[in-house]
Write an enzyme that holds these catalytic residues in place. Structure first.
Site, PDB file in Angstrom:
ATOM      1  N   THR A  13      -0.062  -6.906   9.611  1.00 37.43           N
ATOM      2  CA  THR A  13       1.254  -6.271   9.637  1.00 37.43           C
ATOM      3  C   THR A  13       1.190  -4.832   9.141  1.00 37.43           C
ATOM      4  O   THR A  13       1.686  -3.903   9.794  1.00 37.43           O
ATOM      5  CB  THR A  13       2.237  -7.078   8.773  1.00 37.43           C
ATOM      6  N   VAL A  14       0.577  -4.616   7.983  1.00 34.40           N
ATOM      7  CA  VAL A  14       0.523  -3.264   7.405  1.00 34.40           C
ATOM      8  C   VAL A  14      -0.415  -2.375   8.210  1.00 34.40           C
ATOM      9  O   VAL A  14      -0.113  -1.206   8.475  1.00 34.40           O
ATOM     10  CB  VAL A  14       0.107  -3.315   5.926  1.00 34.40           C
ATOM     11  N   GLU A 129      -0.649   3.626  -3.875  1.00 29.86           N
ATOM     12  CA  GLU A 129       0.818   3.647  -3.893  1.00 29.86           C
ATOM     13  C   GLU A 129       1.415   2.402  -3.258  1.00 29.86           C
ATOM     14  O   GLU A 129       2.415   1.861  -3.733  1.00 29.86           O
ATOM     15  CB  GLU A 129       1.322   4.901  -3.171  1.00 29.86           C
ATOM     16  N   VAL A 132       2.277  -1.413  -5.030  1.00 30.65           N
ATOM     17  CA  VAL A 132       3.481  -1.771  -5.798  1.00 30.65           C
ATOM     18  C   VAL A 132       4.703  -1.126  -5.148  1.00 30.65           C
ATOM     19  O   VAL A 132       4.742   0.092  -4.985  1.00 30.65           O
ATOM     20  CB  VAL A 132       3.387  -1.303  -7.264  1.00 30.65           C
ATOM     21  N   LYS A 205       2.065  -6.744  -9.953  1.00 27.41           N
ATOM     22  CA  LYS A 205       2.681  -5.412  -9.879  1.00 27.41           C
ATOM     23  C   LYS A 205       2.971  -4.837 -11.260  1.00 27.41           C
ATOM     24  O   LYS A 205       2.692  -3.658 -11.522  1.00 27.41           O
ATOM     25  CB  LYS A 205       3.965  -5.501  -9.046  1.00 27.41           C
TER      26      LYS A 205
END
Length: 434
Positions: A13-14, A129, A132, A205
């Site tokens: 997905t990412v 980046e 989280v 996180k």
């Protein structure tokens, strides 16, 4: 115009989001930085898999060495997730002299000291980046915008799945299982949502944010953890009647000589800004000694927001590598392991919400309050509802003044052993975050 060659590890997905963003906004990026980021190779398990976007088959590879050993590829973007083999790939990329961008919170929360140390040793850029907060720039805010501040605390709604479930339960008066099913149907929860609902995702996180903020490496395994799987609708309703909303919150709080790092369901006042964060949105409430309170709000996960964060780091990596724009702070991180100790949960003081299931007969309330008094727990308010049927247990709900966690644990163990109490007591901590 010069091209910057990038290798993607993973094309889920990412990964597809990153590829789409770089293709769609190619001209915008070229105009802003004077270079063109180009994905040269993509590591996948199955090159023949049918995908949602059109990509030249020649780009795909099943061998990570095709990326790590390619001298033209200067930036490696790890988007596999999990610990194995992601950790090995990240370390190898750094050792090969590549700049690295990762969205992997798990490896940073458990092995961040090793990974950050390797990047520092090799003088390579390591961007995280996207690990989280999805598209919310919480990492850059802490490391750049608030660099002059001593961070006093971070309190956040850092998991969209749990926030969506709790929102649906309260607003639609549904139970946990039904709200979870809806979250899965809409794609906000995984088929196996364990790491979300048990709080481990949030622990990863907040461990990263606490390490960044306080300069002492904290592992996710050191974070006190409670999830939302045992929250009942009745408690959401009682909390609302008292003027509170229950959220799964992550805390990183610095004291003089120790720090608190914890994740648990918490009652927060309805008029606090975090109470208004609904559905699958995230928010970070940061307090610095000079800046005061800062709120960052947005989508904390998903294809597009996370891709945005990844590409932000990719561009910073290009500045670092091609323009020799090296940050003036130690980058990525160094830690003083002896700087702070983690405050044991049993020593922390809270106000509490209790819901007792008790037999409705004279003297029950006095027995419960007697045990609480024995452990120095003072009652602030009580609601008792009469039974509808004979022999039916009734809820007794109490809010307390501040008490130490270890005293509360002992008191509830004693109360739950009473003959007049029919089920384990529900306990939630109250945080007046004003």
């Amino acid at each position: 115009m010069k091209e910057v060659k990038i290798g993607l590890l993973g094309f889920g997905t990412v990964g597809t989001g990153v590829y789409e963003l770089l293709e769609k906004n190619r001209e915008v990026i070229k105009e802003r930085i004077g270079l063109i980021p180009v994905v040269k190779r993509i590591l996948v398990r199955d090159p023949k898999k049918i995908r949602s976007i059109s990509v030249s088959p020649e780009i795909f590879t099943t061998s990570v060495e095709d990326i790590l050993e390619d001298p033209e590829i200067s930036i490696v973007c790890e988007l596999i997730g999990g610990i194995i083999p992601a950790k090995e790939y990240v370390l190898k990329a750094l050792q090969k002299g590549k700049e690295v961008v990762t969205a992997n919170k798990a490896i940073l929360a458990e092995y961040g000291d090793e990974i950050w140390g390797e990047a520092l040793k090799r003088q390579r850029f390591l961007g995280f980046e996207a690990s989280v907060g999805g598209g919310i720039p919480i990492i850059k805010t802490l490391r750049e915008a608030l660099i002059g501040n001593k961070i006093k605390s971070i309190v956040g709604i850092v998991n969209g799945t749990t926030n969506y479930i709790l929102t649906k339960m309260l607003e639609e008066k549904t139970d946990f299982k039904e709200a979870l099913k809806e979250a899965q149907k809409k794609g906000y929860a995984e088929a196996d949502p364990t790491l979300d609902i048990n709080g481990m995702d949030a622990a990863h996180k907040i461990a990263i944010l606490a390490s960044l903020s306080f300069g002492s490496f904290i592992k996710a395994s050191q974070v006190y953890l409670e999830g939302i799987e045992n929250i009942d609708l009745i408690d959401l309703n009682f909390a609302k009647n008292f003027g509170y909303v229950i959220k799964l919150l992550a805390f990183a709080i610095k004291h003089k000589n120790d720090i608190e790092v914890r994740v648990h369901p918490t009652l927060i006042p309805e008029n606090h800004v975090l109470a208004s964060i609904r559905l699958n949105y995230n928010a970070f409430y940061v307090t610095g000694d000079f800046v005061g309170d800062v709120l960052l709000y947005g989508l904390g996960a998903g294809k597009e927001p996370t891709a945005s964060a990844v590409v932000s780091d990719l561009i910073t990596a290009i500045e670092f590598s091609f323009f020799k724009k090296k940050p003036f702070i130690k980058y990525p991180l160094t830690f003083d392991e002896k700087r702070y100790k983690i405050k044991p949960m049993e020593e922390v003081e809270f106000k509490y919400y209790f819901r007792f299931s008790a037999v409705d007969k004279p003297g029950v309330l006095s027995k419960i309050s007697g045990v609480l008094g024995k452990y120095n727990i003072s009652i602030a308010s009580v609601v008792q509802i009469g039974r509808q049927k004979k022999k039916q247990a009734v809820p007794i709900v109490m809010l307390t003044h501040e008490a130490k966690e270890k005293n509360v644990v002992k008191a509830l163990q004693e109360i739950d052993s009473l003959e007049v109490v029919s089920a384990p007591t529900k306990k939630y901590r109250i945080m007046d975050l004003s």
